[in-house]
Design a protein around this motif. Structure first.
Motif, mmCIF file in Angstrom:
data_model
loop_
_atom_site.group_PDB
_atom_site.id
_atom_site.type_symbol
_atom_site.label_atom_id
_atom_site.label_comp_id
_atom_site.label_asym_id
_atom_site.label_seq_id
_atom_site.Cartn_x
_atom_site.Cartn_y
_atom_site.Cartn_z
ATOM 1 N N GLU A 100 0.800 -1.235 0.000
ATOM 2 C CA GLU A 100 0.000 0.000 0.000
ATOM 3 C C GLU A 100 0.830 1.281 0.000
ATOM 4 N N SER A 101 2.142 1.166 -0.138
ATOM 5 C CA SER A 101 2.946 2.393 -0.092
ATOM 6 C C SER A 101 3.935 2.524 -1.250
ATOM 7 N N CYS A 102 4.227 1.448 -1.972
ATOM 8 C CA CYS A 102 5.234 1.543 -3.031
ATOM 9 C C CYS A 102 4.657 2.240 -4.265
ATOM 10 N N GLU A 103 5.534 2.515 -5.237
ATOM 11 C CA GLU A 103 5.142 3.206 -6.463
ATOM 12 C C GLU A 103 3.988 2.495 -7.172
ATOM 13 N N ARG A 104 4.069 1.165 -7.245
ATOM 14 C CA ARG A 104 3.028 0.426 -7.943
ATOM 15 C C ARG A 104 1.700 0.446 -7.184
ATOM 16 N N CYS A 105 1.773 0.286 -5.867
ATOM 17 C CA CYS A 105 0.550 0.317 -5.063
ATOM 18 C C CYS A 105 -0.135 1.673 -5.181
ATOM 19 N N THR A 106 0.637 2.740 -5.087
ATOM 20 C CA THR A 106 0.030 4.067 -5.113
ATOM 21 C C THR A 106 -0.424 4.442 -6.520
ATOM 22 N N ALA A 107 0.085 3.738 -7.530
ATOM 23 C CA ALA A 107 -0.342 3.999 -8.911
ATOM 24 C C ALA A 107 -1.524 3.117 -9.314
ATOM 25 N N GLY A 108 -2.159 2.460 -8.347
ATOM 26 C CA GLY A 108 -3.344 1.664 -8.674
ATOM 27 C C GLY A 108 -3.036 0.275 -9.194
ATOM 28 N N MET A 109 -1.827 -0.211 -8.937
ATOM 29 C CA MET A 109 -1.478 -1.571 -9.368
ATOM 30 C C MET A 109 -1.008 -2.395 -8.168
ATOM 31 N N VAL A 133 -7.720 -14.750 10.692
ATOM 32 C CA VAL A 133 -7.788 -13.305 10.929
ATOM 33 C C VAL A 133 -7.221 -12.571 9.717
ATOM 34 N N VAL A 134 -7.990 -11.607 9.206
ATOM 35 C CA VAL A 134 -7.518 -10.805 8.068
ATOM 36 C C VAL A 134 -7.752 -9.321 8.336
ATOM 37 N N LYS A 135 -7.112 -8.494 7.505
ATOM 38 C CA LYS A 135 -7.328 -7.053 7.631
ATOM 39 C C LYS A 135 -8.749 -6.712 7.183
ATOM 40 N N ASP A 136 -9.361 -5.835 7.935
ATOM 41 C CA ASP A 136 -10.712 -5.339 7.655
ATOM 42 C C ASP A 136 -10.872 -4.910 6.191
ATOM 43 N N SER A 137 -9.848 -4.264 5.646
ATOM 44 C CA SER A 137 -9.940 -3.699 4.291
ATOM 45 C C SER A 137 -9.960 -4.769 3.206
ATOM 46 N N MET A 138 -9.614 -5.998 3.572
ATOM 47 C CA MET A 138 -9.578 -7.079 2.584
ATOM 48 C C MET A 138 -10.930 -7.794 2.437
ATOM 49 N N LEU A 295 -2.018 -10.602 -13.730
ATOM 50 C CA LEU A 295 -1.746 -11.251 -12.448
ATOM 51 C C LEU A 295 -2.800 -10.865 -11.427
ATOM 52 N N ALA A 296 -3.409 -11.861 -10.837
ATOM 53 C CA ALA A 296 -4.312 -11.665 -9.693
ATOM 54 C C ALA A 296 -5.427 -10.668 -10.019
ATOM 55 N N TYR A 297 -5.647 -9.707 -9.141
ATOM 56 C CA TYR A 297 -6.788 -8.788 -9.285
ATOM 57 C C TYR A 297 -6.443 -7.511 -8.551
ATOM 58 N N ALA A 298 -7.193 -6.465 -8.848
ATOM 59 C CA ALA A 298 -6.940 -5.160 -8.236
ATOM 60 C C ALA A 298 -8.189 -4.326 -8.400
ATOM 61 N N GLY A 299 -8.167 -3.156 -7.804
ATOM 62 C CA GLY A 299 -9.227 -2.174 -8.022
ATOM 63 C C GLY A 299 -10.614 -2.734 -7.793
ATOM 64 N N ASN A 300 -11.420 -2.682 -8.839
ATOM 65 C CA ASN A 300 -12.829 -3.034 -8.722
ATOM 66 C C ASN A 300 -13.118 -4.504 -9.026
ATOM 67 N N ASP A 301 -12.075 -5.314 -9.191
ATOM 68 C CA ASP A 301 -12.301 -6.691 -9.653
ATOM 69 C C ASP A 301 -13.165 -7.516 -8.693
ATOM 70 N N PHE A 302 -12.921 -7.387 -7.395
ATOM 71 C CA PHE A 302 -13.737 -8.142 -6.425
ATOM 72 C C PHE A 302 -15.201 -7.675 -6.426
ATOM 73 N N PRO A 303 -15.457 -6.374 -6.238
ATOM 74 C CA PRO A 303 -16.860 -5.930 -6.257
ATOM 75 C C PRO A 303 -17.574 -6.269 -7.563
#
Lengths: 351, 351
Positions: A100-109, A133-138, A295-303
């Motif tokens: 959640e802090s690197c260049e790719r994370c902050t660029a939406g990837m 136990v998981v993070k609430d945001s996940m 690779l995997a999923y991001a952004g709106n893929d889960f909703p």
């Protein structure tokens, strides 16, 4: 609680471990179902690969790790500050977690985060346990009409949602899918749920051809008949398909995919390969095609995946089966390796 | 007239053939310079490949064929109906000729025509002869300040113009070029002419590194030092280059290219390969990159290249040398194969 822990290649143990406790911003989930992924099978026979060999650089996790990254369940307890869900909510979980802090994370990837961990491979717990136990945001709440069984499939289906978005498919696109395993099926169902109708499926296994036909596929090619590109062209228009999804993970499928798309068509690689396949360079150049990684999923893929499930776009008939946690190796991993099952859900509540 | 005719592998003969006569819509060109392409070298040592083994399906041409598809010259005569140029005009020629009627041709992709022929490989003549006849529509007039020597380079430079347009490069893009042969040099000059300044070149040959440095490249990496992706990243920003151009045609360069681009970066393949290289699947997936094929040129590529030449964007110093037609094999094809020259122009007026 009971949990499946990965110690080493061909050494996964079902054993008693302490119940986890949710911390700040975390939630405790009582797992209902956890799907066994091809990655789990690879880890068992030829890992550790995604499981840390030593210590994961970000999570600090080392073996044994609790496996399982495709799961659904019910919220059992909530840690301080967690506000996303309530006790009793039926949920599924994004198990790829980025820094959640690197260049790719902050660029939406976030899916391309170079230090991402996966809950159930390199995280502090996994879905192949009674509680995790998981993070609430996940966590994502499931609509009333999406079963916990479908909920466990959101994670792998979100992978196909992501691939479809990478392919920039539109309703009018002609598409060919190589491989009718769970990812090929998910791609088919995801495309159909988006209104795409011109879909060809290429699958050598008679059993898998029957399964995807039952789900509604109408043009299914057995590649053993040869001339695959010509047969795809017969259904997708003269110059070939707009997009090929390579969901088989074998060199021959990649070659056929590159030969089956039109000029400037796309080949989207959703599969992984045991060894690097040859790049079909002649087809790539003569047709100016694009080979696209995802690779995997991001952004709106889960909703988006959950919303399509709520609209009835997904069906578990004929390709999803169930086992108990105690039978994970023989009835789960070995059965998948032997091709005796397609998608297996471990029923954690049944144990 | 004298001409170089391809009979078979390692059998190219410089011999007398009848002068060609322009027909309807055709023009007769007195050739000034013809560049030897890597394709010609491949045809000599391992062909026929682009040269028809039997009869070309569209042109009906069979061996022996006059070679040479990179040339400039002066219009010597004009056939009935040809209106594009006048006698005495200094010109260069698009030597890839499409059918102009198939789905790909009519969709603006004549370079991907499945029955295209190449003048100088599968056409009725070629530039390695004193005179040649081509279709009026293939001919482009050279501006006064573009020499006939540069004119012979328009064809290979248009290949790089096309690759740059496929890459969708903008002025701010960071770019890495693998290989500083003629295509790598053309890509470098073409990018620079478009105002791109963040360019890294990777080239193992000291001689080629010197040549491209002389043309203005400032960041040049010798890949034998290893850690290529890290060294590219040091110059292109933390996550890697926006675009890699693979102009080397070797598996190691493709692997390095895929490791050197940023998340969702592009690898544009301008080179051809003797055998299919392994697809670097892990880099492709973990970074969601796109591998993009490109072939020849189309649309505005020729006029755009000529316009950039007229603005001074191209320079032949240090990488272009000259020979006579009679010395084609020893001083031309063999010298290129041995790495003793980079781009050789055959001086047809000098013979």
């Amino acid at each position: 609680m009971r949990a499946a822990r990965y110690y080493d290649q061909e050494d996964i143990r079902i054993e008693d471990v302490p119940d986890p406790v949710p911390g700040l911003g975390e939630v405790l989930i009582r797992v209902a179902y956890n799907g066994i992924c091809g990655t789990d099978v690879h880890e068992y026979y030829s890992g550790p690969a995604w499981v840390p060999t030593d210590v994961h650089p970000r999570t600090g996790v080392s073996r044994p790790v609790i496996l399982g990254h495709e799961f659904s369940g019910t919220v059992e307890a909530i840690g301080e500050g967690a506000q996303n869900v309530s006790i009793g909510d039926r949920v599924c979980v994004e198990t790829v977690y980025p820094c959640e802090s690197c260049e790719r994370c902050t660029a939406g990837m976030p899916n391309l985060c170079t230090t991402f961990a996966v809950h159930g491979l390199s995280g502090p717990g996994g879905g192949l346990s009674e509680l995790t136990v998981v993070k609430d945001s996940m966590v994502h709440r499931l609509p009333d009409n999406v079963s916990l069984e479908l909920g466990a499939l959101v994670e792998p289906m979100a992978v196909t949602t992501h691939a479809i978005s990478r392919a920039e498919v539109v309703r009018e696109s002609s598409v060919v899918i190589f491989g009718a395993g769970p990812i090929g099926i998910g791609t088919f169902l995801g495309l159909r749920a988006r209104g795409v109708t011109n879909i060809v499926v290429v699958e050598p296994s008679p059993q898998r051809r029957v399964a995807i036909a039952h789900l509604g596929a109408t043009v299914i090619i057995d590649p053993s008949g040869g001339d695959i590109d010509e047969r795809v062209r017969a259904h997708t228009g003269g110059d070939g398909a707009d997009v090929a999804f390579e969901c088989a993970g074998v060199a021959a499928s990649l070659a056929d995919a590159c030969s089956s798309v039109r000029a400037r068509g796309k080949v989207v690689i959703v599969a992984t390969y045991e060894t690097d396949p040859p790049l079909p360079a002649t087809a790539l150049l003569l047709n100016e095609i694009e080979v696209v990684g995802c690779l995997a999923y991001a952004g709106n893929d889960f909703p988006e995946t959950i919303a399509l499930m709520a609209k009835g776009g997904y069906d578990v008939t004929g390709w999803v089966s169930h086992i108990d946690l105690e039978d994970l190796i023989g009835s789960g991993i070995e059965a998948l390796r032997a091709g005796r099952a397609m998608k297996i859900l471990v029923d954690l509540a049944r144990g």
